[in-house]
Design a protein around this motif. Sequence first.
Motif: not given
Length: 451
Positions: A184, A187, A432, A435
Motif C-alpha cells: 500500500g 501504491h 489493498r 491504502d
Amino acid sequence: MLFFSPFMLLPDIILYSIPSFLFYLCTEKHQQYTPDIVLVFITIIQLLIPISYRGAGLWKENDFFVALSISLGSRMMFYIHDLRQCGNNQEKRQQLAVFYQARHQWNESPTRSSNNHKDTTSSNGEDNAITRMTASTTTSTPSSSLNDVKPVSLSVIYHDSRRWFLKYVTYIALLVPIMSFFDGLLHVCSFPPTANSILYWYPWKTLAYYLVTFLIVHPYLHAVDLIYRFFLSAHLMMMVLWTKTKPTKDCMTSLLHHYHDSRHYILQPSLFDQPWLAHSAHNLWSCRWHQLLRPGFKKLVYDPVRSLFPEEKANNTSIMGVCMGRIAAIMAVFLASGLLHDYILLARVGLSAIRSYPGMLGQQTIFFLLQGVATVISSPCMPWYRFLSRAVPMWLARLLTLVWFVFTLPIFIVPFSRNGSLLLPGTGLYPRFFDSHIGFLCPYGTIDTSS
C-alpha cells in the motif's frame, strides 16, 4: 495480469523453452560432439530473450520471464562449469545431472554461523567470513549432512512434508496483511521531487523516502523465498500422495531425491541475518544480507578469478599475490552482482524505457562496486583491521556502517523508482486494505490511486 491469463503467456513460455531444449539435446544426447562454446552461445541466447522480446515495459509479466531466464541461464552456467571441471574424463561427464536439476546450487553450501556474529580473527589475519569465502570447503553446519542421501521411510517423508506445508501456509496467511501494508505504501506515496535528478540526498525527506522504500524490499525478498518454500513442500506432498497410490521403485526413488533436495533448501539459514547489526560493509555483505546468491557467485565468479593469482603455500608464501587475488575476486563478485541487477532492470522495463532516463543503466553496477570497495577496505585481511576493531567501539562501527549504506542507497533505488517498474505502483498481488489509511506516512504526500 500474469496469474489470471496463463494461456496468453503460453507462446512466450514456448519461446523461452527453445534454448533450454537445445541445451538439453546438446548435453544429454550429443554431449561428446558439442563444444563448450556452443553451450555458452545457447546460454547467452537464453539471457538475451527477455531484453529483445519481452522488454516492453510490461513489468508484471516480465517478472515471470526474467526470473525464468535467470533461473535457466544460471543452471546452464553451473552445468558448463561442472563440465569443464570434468575435463576429458568422459565417465564423469556422463554422470553429471541434467542441467535443469541444478536448482539449488545457488545455496548449496550454507556457510554462516548463527552463534557468532562478530568477526573472529584467525592466525593469518582473516576472520571466519573471509575464510569461508576463500576456502574450498565449508565449516560444519546443521545441514552439512544433507548431501548424503540416506534411506527414509515414506511415513517420515509424509510427516515432514505435511509439517512444512502447514508451517508455510500459516506463514503466508500472516504475510498477506503485512505485505498489503507495505504494498500500500508503494501504491499511495508520491515520488520525491528530485527523482529525476542526481540530488538523491537532499533534502532529508528524500533520503528518508529511499530508505523506507529500500526497507520494503526486505519483506518482498522474504516473501519470494517463503512462497518458493511453500511450493516445494506442496510439490513434495503431492509426490507423497502419488507414491502411496503407486508405490513403485521408480516413484520411490524420485520421491527420495526430491525429499532430500527440498529438505536441503528448507533447512537453509534465513536469507537475512539481522542486517541492522552489521558493523562493517564486509560483515553486512559476507554474513548478513541476502546469502542465497553467495555460493553461486563463489562457484561461478570468485573461484575462477581467485585461481588466476598465486596460491598461499607453506614454504613459498606470496602475500601480495594472495591479497591481490582476494581483492580481485571480491570485486569481481560485486561487479557480477551489479551487472545482474542492471540486467534485471533492462529486461523488466526494456531498452527504450531506459533510454528515456539517461544514466539510469549502470547505476546498479556502480552501487555494487562501491559496496565492493567498502567490503575490501573493511575486510579482516587488511593490515589496519586489528587496530580499527580495537579502537572503534561496536556501536560506532554499526553507526558508520548504517551511514555508509544509507548514503549510497539512493544509487540503487532511484533507477527503479524513476519509472515505477519495480517498486511503484506496487505489485498488485496483495489486497489493498490499508491504502486509504496510510497516506500520513508518505513524506511527499499521496498520489491519485483511482487512475
